[in-house]
Scaffold this motif. Structure first.
Motif, PDB file in Angstrom:
ATOM      1  N   ARG A  30       0.822  -1.213   0.000  1.00 53.72           N
ATOM      2  CA  ARG A  30       0.000   0.000   0.000  1.00 53.72           C
ATOM      3  C   ARG A  30       0.852   1.258   0.000  1.00 53.72           C
ATOM      4  NH1 ARG A  30      -4.261  -0.339   4.677  1.00 53.72           N
ATOM      5  NH2 ARG A  30      -2.383  -0.762   5.818  1.00 53.72           N
ATOM      6  N   GLY A  44     -11.427   1.741  -5.209  1.00 55.37           N
ATOM      7  CA  GLY A  44     -11.246   0.944  -6.423  1.00 55.37           C
ATOM      8  C   GLY A  44     -12.566   0.685  -7.127  1.00 55.37           C
ATOM      9  N   THR A  47     -13.544   3.691  -8.993  1.00 54.78           N
ATOM     10  CA  THR A  47     -12.744   3.803 -10.215  1.00 54.78           C
ATOM     11  C   THR A  47     -13.311   2.911 -11.312  1.00 54.78           C
ATOM     12  OG1 THR A  47     -10.724   4.354  -9.029  1.00 54.78           O
ATOM     13  CG2 THR A  47     -10.457   3.400 -11.219  1.00 54.78           C
ATOM     14  N   ARG A  48     -13.605   1.658 -10.965  1.00 60.10           N
ATOM     15  CA  ARG A  48     -14.097   0.695 -11.959  1.00 60.10           C
ATOM     16  C   ARG A  48     -15.512   1.007 -12.420  1.00 60.10           C
ATOM     17  NH1 ARG A  48     -11.941  -2.445  -8.330  1.00 60.10           N
ATOM     18  NH2 ARG A  48     -13.912  -3.174  -7.505  1.00 60.10           N
ATOM     19  N   LEU A 105      -4.702   5.939  -5.810  1.00 60.50           N
ATOM     20  CA  LEU A 105      -4.951   4.650  -6.461  1.00 60.50           C
ATOM     21  C   LEU A 105      -3.955   4.387  -7.578  1.00 60.50           C
ATOM     22  CD1 LEU A 105      -8.830   4.610  -6.545  1.00 60.50           C
ATOM     23  CD2 LEU A 105      -7.353   3.085  -5.252  1.00 60.50           C
ATOM     24  N   GLU A 106      -3.630   5.409  -8.347  1.00 58.82           N
ATOM     25  CA  GLU A 106      -2.668   5.248  -9.446  1.00 58.82           C
ATOM     26  C   GLU A 106      -1.298   4.844  -8.893  1.00 58.82           C
ATOM     27  OE1 GLU A 106      -0.965   4.698 -12.942  1.00 58.82           O
ATOM     28  OE2 GLU A 106      -3.104   5.062 -12.670  1.00 58.82           O
ATOM     29  N   SER A 108      -0.714   3.426  -6.018  1.00 59.85           N
ATOM     30  CA  SER A 108      -0.862   2.095  -5.438  1.00 59.85           C
ATOM     31  C   SER A 108      -0.792   1.028  -6.526  1.00 59.85           C
ATOM     32  CB  SER A 108      -2.189   1.997  -4.679  1.00 59.85           C
ATOM     33  OG  SER A 108      -2.350   0.722  -4.129  1.00 59.85           O
ATOM     34  N   ARG A 109      -1.505   1.256  -7.625  1.00 62.16           N
ATOM     35  CA  ARG A 109      -1.456   0.291  -8.746  1.00 62.16           C
ATOM     36  C   ARG A 109      -0.039   0.180  -9.296  1.00 62.16           C
ATOM     37  NH1 ARG A 109      -6.637   2.398  -9.874  1.00 62.16           N
ATOM     38  NH2 ARG A 109      -5.723   4.069 -11.086  1.00 62.16           N
ATOM     39  N   ARG A 110       0.630   1.327  -9.457  1.00 64.20           N
ATOM     40  CA  ARG A 110       1.995   1.321  -9.983  1.00 64.20           C
ATOM     41  C   ARG A 110       2.914   0.507  -9.080  1.00 64.20           C
ATOM     42  NH1 ARG A 110       6.556   2.544  -8.981  1.00 64.20           N
ATOM     43  NH2 ARG A 110       6.095   3.694  -7.092  1.00 64.20           N
ATOM     44  N   ARG A 112       2.111  -1.829  -6.771  1.00 63.06           N
ATOM     45  CA  ARG A 112       1.733  -3.245  -6.742  1.00 63.06           C
ATOM     46  C   ARG A 112       2.091  -3.947  -8.036  1.00 63.06           C
ATOM     47  NH1 ARG A 112      -3.848  -3.454  -3.216  1.00 63.06           N
ATOM     48  NH2 ARG A 112      -3.124  -2.038  -1.619  1.00 63.06           N
ATOM     49  N   ASN A 113       1.884  -3.261  -9.176  1.00 67.68           N
ATOM     50  CA  ASN A 113       2.264  -3.847 -10.464  1.00 67.68           C
ATOM     51  C   ASN A 113       3.768  -4.089 -10.529  1.00 67.68           C
ATOM     52  OD1 ASN A 113      -0.364  -3.908 -11.369  1.00 67.68           O
ATOM     53  ND2 ASN A 113      -0.175  -2.092 -12.653  1.00 67.68           N
TER      54      ASN A 113
END
Length: 144
Positions: A30, A44, A47-48, A105-106, A108-110, A112-113
């Motif tokens: 996180r 999330g 966002t979706r 969120l962006e 966090s995604r970056r 985690r990816n």
């Protein structure tokens, strides 16, 4: 569905355990430790799915409406969501995420990816191909 064979039951058990362990490890990546996993999940979902009423969010997140009302209030206090009157029903509100939430969120995604890509770099080409093929199936299961 037909009765599962012993091999299928073993595979289901293995998949469940692996998904849980991987999910737990991903949660540790996180960006904002002040946000609970539930709060991140709600952001999330926004966002979706786009803006939603608290009742719609409660259904999508599988929580009781009073719990979602508290979650939305906490997110609003942190500046991560805004509440506006519903366009068709003035008794309701519509919850939308803010730009600050989108940035969190962006990132966090970056993060985690990148972490997951680093793990995947240890896979063989055949394992990586199988994982790419399995991703849409896992997504389908997650949406059911």
């Amino acid at each position: 569905m037909a009765e599962l064979s012993k091999d299928d039951l073993t595979a289901v058990s293995s998949l469940r355990a692996a998904v849980l362990r991987l999910s737990r490890r991903l949660r540790h990546q996180r960006v904002d430790e002040s946000l609970s996993p539930t709060e991140m999940s709600v952001l999330g979902t926004l966002t979706r799915c786009g803006s939603a009423t608290p009742g719609e969010l409660a259904r999508k997140e599988h929580v009781q409406p009073p719990s979602m009302t508290r979650i939305v209030a906490m997110l609003e206090a942190k500046g991560l969501v805004s509440r506006e009157p519903h366009p068709d029903d003035r008794r309701q509100i519509v919850v939308s995420q803010t730009e600050q939430a989108e940035a969190i969120l962006e990132e966090s995604r970056r993060r985690r990816n990148a972490w997951l890509a680093e793990l995947a770099s240890g896979l063989t080409e055949d394992e990586w191909r199988k994982l790419r093929e399995a991703a849409p199936i896992l997504e389908k299961l997650a949406e059911m």
